[in-house]
Design a protein around this motif. Sequence first.
Motif, PDB file in Angstrom:
ATOM      1  N   UNK A  50      48.308  26.888  42.725  1.00  0.00           N
ATOM      2  CA  UNK A  50      48.778  26.043  41.451  1.00  0.00           C
ATOM      3  C   UNK A  50      49.284  27.182  40.653  1.00  0.00           C
ATOM      4  N   UNK A  51      50.335  27.020  40.101  1.00  0.00           N
ATOM      5  CA  UNK A  51      50.904  27.806  38.800  1.00  0.00           C
ATOM      6  C   UNK A  51      49.599  27.698  37.736  1.00  0.00           C
ATOM      7  N   UNK A  52      49.411  26.411  37.291  1.00  0.00           N
ATOM      8  CA  UNK A  52      48.163  26.408  36.422  1.00  0.00           C
ATOM      9  C   UNK A  52      46.739  27.115  36.530  1.00  0.00           C
ATOM     10  N   UNK A  53      46.482  27.003  37.919  1.00  0.00           N
ATOM     11  CA  UNK A  53      45.018  27.773  38.364  1.00  0.00           C
ATOM     12  C   UNK A  53      45.582  29.448  38.211  1.00  0.00           C
ATOM     13  N   UNK A  54      46.877  29.879  38.669  1.00  0.00           N
ATOM     14  CA  UNK A  54      47.342  31.055  38.635  1.00  0.00           C
ATOM     15  C   UNK A  54      46.904  31.734  37.043  1.00  0.00           C
ATOM     16  N   UNK A  55      47.738  31.013  36.275  1.00  0.00           N
ATOM     17  CA  UNK A  55      47.486  31.212  34.577  1.00  0.00           C
ATOM     18  C   UNK A  55      46.144  31.281  34.372  1.00  0.00           C
ATOM     19  N   UNK A  56      45.413  30.234  34.578  1.00  0.00           N
ATOM     20  CA  UNK A  56      43.948  30.137  34.124  1.00  0.00           C
ATOM     21  C   UNK A  56      43.126  31.266  34.669  1.00  0.00           C
ATOM     22  N   UNK A  57      43.261  31.619  35.948  1.00  0.00           N
ATOM     23  CA  UNK A  57      42.613  32.951  36.554  1.00  0.00           C
ATOM     24  C   UNK A  57      43.154  34.235  35.818  1.00  0.00           C
ATOM     25  N   UNK A  58      44.575  34.244  35.597  1.00  0.00           N
ATOM     26  CA  UNK A  58      44.996  35.676  34.917  1.00  0.00           C
ATOM     27  C   UNK A  58      44.229  35.633  33.312  1.00  0.00           C
ATOM     28  N   UNK A  59      44.184  34.401  32.795  1.00  0.00           N
ATOM     29  CA  UNK A  59      43.399  34.516  31.567  1.00  0.00           C
ATOM     30  C   UNK A  59      41.901  35.030  31.668  1.00  0.00           C
ATOM     31  N   UNK A  60      41.195  34.531  32.648  1.00  0.00           N
ATOM     32  CA  UNK A  60      39.891  34.917  33.066  1.00  0.00           C
ATOM     33  C   UNK A  60      39.943  36.499  33.076  1.00  0.00           C
ATOM     34  N   UNK A  61      41.035  37.098  34.091  1.00  0.00           N
ATOM     35  CA  UNK A  61      40.812  38.443  34.236  1.00  0.00           C
ATOM     36  C   UNK A  61      41.264  39.183  32.945  1.00  0.00           C
ATOM     37  N   UNK A  62      42.066  38.617  32.152  1.00  0.00           N
ATOM     38  CA  UNK A  62      42.307  39.448  30.917  1.00  0.00           C
ATOM     39  C   UNK A  62      41.138  39.542  29.817  1.00  0.00           C
ATOM     40  N   UNK A  63      40.502  38.651  29.986  1.00  0.00           N
ATOM     41  CA  UNK A  63      39.127  38.309  28.990  1.00  0.00           C
ATOM     42  C   UNK A  63      38.085  39.450  29.513  1.00  0.00           C
ATOM     43  N   UNK A  64      38.058  39.296  31.103  1.00  0.00           N
ATOM     44  CA  UNK A  64      36.822  40.000  31.334  1.00  0.00           C
ATOM     45  C   UNK A  64      37.307  41.571  31.261  1.00  0.00           C
ATOM     46  N   UNK A  65      38.678  42.000  31.550  1.00  0.00           N
ATOM     47  CA  UNK A  65      38.781  43.374  31.687  1.00  0.00           C
ATOM     48  C   UNK A  65      39.312  43.941  30.307  1.00  0.00           C
ATOM     49  N   UNK A  66      39.699  43.098  29.121  1.00  0.00           N
ATOM     50  CA  UNK A  66      40.107  43.734  28.151  1.00  0.00           C
ATOM     51  C   UNK A  66      39.103  44.452  27.422  1.00  0.00           C
TER      52      UNK A  66
ATOM     53  N   UNK B 270      34.346  38.199  37.713  1.00  0.00           N
ATOM     54  CA  UNK B 270      33.713  39.454  37.086  1.00  0.00           C
ATOM     55  C   UNK B 270      33.239  40.351  38.132  1.00  0.00           C
ATOM     56  N   UNK B 271      33.085  40.019  39.344  1.00  0.00           N
ATOM     57  CA  UNK B 271      32.703  41.091  40.467  1.00  0.00           C
ATOM     58  C   UNK B 271      34.023  41.954  40.648  1.00  0.00           C
ATOM     59  N   UNK B 272      35.129  41.280  40.829  1.00  0.00           N
ATOM     60  CA  UNK B 272      36.266  42.175  41.045  1.00  0.00           C
ATOM     61  C   UNK B 272      36.731  42.980  39.945  1.00  0.00           C
ATOM     62  N   UNK B 273      36.380  42.469  38.497  1.00  0.00           N
ATOM     63  CA  UNK B 273      36.677  43.372  37.534  1.00  0.00           C
ATOM     64  C   UNK B 273      35.534  44.382  37.338  1.00  0.00           C
ATOM     65  N   UNK B 274      34.637  44.420  37.788  1.00  0.00           N
ATOM     66  CA  UNK B 274      33.653  45.529  37.827  1.00  0.00           C
ATOM     67  C   UNK B 274      34.115  46.560  38.720  1.00  0.00           C
ATOM     68  N   UNK B 275      34.468  46.135  39.680  1.00  0.00           N
ATOM     69  CA  UNK B 275      34.930  47.044  40.692  1.00  0.00           C
ATOM     70  C   UNK B 275      36.312  47.887  39.817  1.00  0.00           C
ATOM     71  N   UNK B 276      37.185  47.038  39.524  1.00  0.00           N
ATOM     72  CA  UNK B 276      38.486  47.575  38.796  1.00  0.00           C
ATOM     73  C   UNK B 276      38.024  48.638  37.590  1.00  0.00           C
ATOM     74  N   UNK B 277      36.999  48.372  36.897  1.00  0.00           N
ATOM     75  CA  UNK B 277      36.575  49.145  36.003  1.00  0.00           C
ATOM     76  C   UNK B 277      36.145  50.421  36.507  1.00  0.00           C
ATOM     77  N   UNK B 278      35.274  50.336  37.673  1.00  0.00           N
ATOM     78  CA  UNK B 278      34.987  51.732  38.328  1.00  0.00           C
ATOM     79  C   UNK B 278      35.886  52.566  38.825  1.00  0.00           C
ATOM     80  N   UNK B 279      36.986  51.909  39.371  1.00  0.00           N
ATOM     81  CA  UNK B 279      38.015  52.804  39.727  1.00  0.00           C
ATOM     82  C   UNK B 279      39.000  53.355  38.687  1.00  0.00           C
ATOM     83  N   UNK B 280      38.984  52.750  37.784  1.00  0.00           N
ATOM     84  CA  UNK B 280      39.949  53.072  36.482  1.00  0.00           C
ATOM     85  C   UNK B 280      38.974  54.202  35.832  1.00  0.00           C
ATOM     86  N   UNK B 281      38.943  55.678  36.336  1.00  0.00           N
ATOM     87  CA  UNK B 281      38.305  56.667  35.667  1.00  0.00           C
ATOM     88  C   UNK B 281      38.915  57.198  34.461  1.00  0.00           C
ATOM     89  N   UNK B 282      40.429  57.146  34.334  1.00  0.00           N
ATOM     90  CA  UNK B 282      40.997  57.767  33.309  1.00  0.00           C
ATOM     91  C   UNK B 282      41.613  56.433  32.237  1.00  0.00           C
TER      92      UNK B 282
END
Length: 302
Positions: A286-302, A259-271
């Motif tokens: 871990x491939x599975x943890x990689x995909x689980x984290x990717x899913x979390x980032x998608x849910x938080x940023x989408x 969530x913290x990283x995504x909040x910053x990414x939303x702030x830098x994406x001005x356009x």
Amino acid sequence: MRIGFSVPQFGPFADPDRTAGMCAALEALGCHALWVADRLLAPLTPAAGYPGGKPMPDRYGTHLDPLLALGVAASATTRVRLGSSTLGALWQPPLVLARALTTLDLISHGRLDVGLGLGWMREEYTAAGVPWRGRGARLEETLDVLDAVWRSERVVHSGPLWTVPESTVLPKPLQRPRPPILLGGFTPYAMERVGRRADGWLGASMPLPHLDGLWAVAAQAAERAGRDPAALRRVFRVNADVTKTDADPAETHHLGTVRQICEHLRAVCAAETDEVLVDLQLTTDSPQEFLDLASEFMAELA
């Protein structure tokens, strides 16, 4: 906001079969793009040190070729854009580079984004037999050759470094007049080149005041060249170091909870056209943890 992830290609992810399966899974999550990176070698004692003052991650010593890894990603997916962030632009002659990139654009059915950079490691230039000095001018001429190959039916180029006699160079990329070219870099010279010549900037997640200062250089260069700065894409890479508990707010441009990283990414994406590239290869083996984290980032940023 468009959301992209790194193509798994470093360290424990440097396995083409694993790369293919994970790229297909990342596309199924709904992301918009997948990006390769480029390393030639990992010197035991780099003269300049790793950017940020930390030791270079050990896993960078094991890596798949970026263009071949992008071909694997292209074959494993059907929808996502496929790019390089960034490809070492100067480690092969530009005509050879143009041929490889054209082939990738055709393999991917027109999904290629060409991301080029100069890198930071002198040892890679030494190993590739390419001079470190004059690399900016070498990149400018590389861009000239790529344009000549991709935009012209009869290709000819004569410059200080390369000569291409009047020739036919076929096939052309599926994307016309050429695939989008995005340039990396964080110096005033690099940002001026982005504004003057590129379709966009391969940037990084960073504190906002620093980002704004860099982007102002590119925007002003675009205006001087008669180009619209608003038409330039911006892709912000974050080499995410994901933690379970909240990190120092001053570090959340790369370190913290999802969530913290995504909040910053939303702030830098001005356009609305801004994009993020989340590289998870440094935060998990871990491939599975990689995909689980990717899913979390998608849910938080989408």
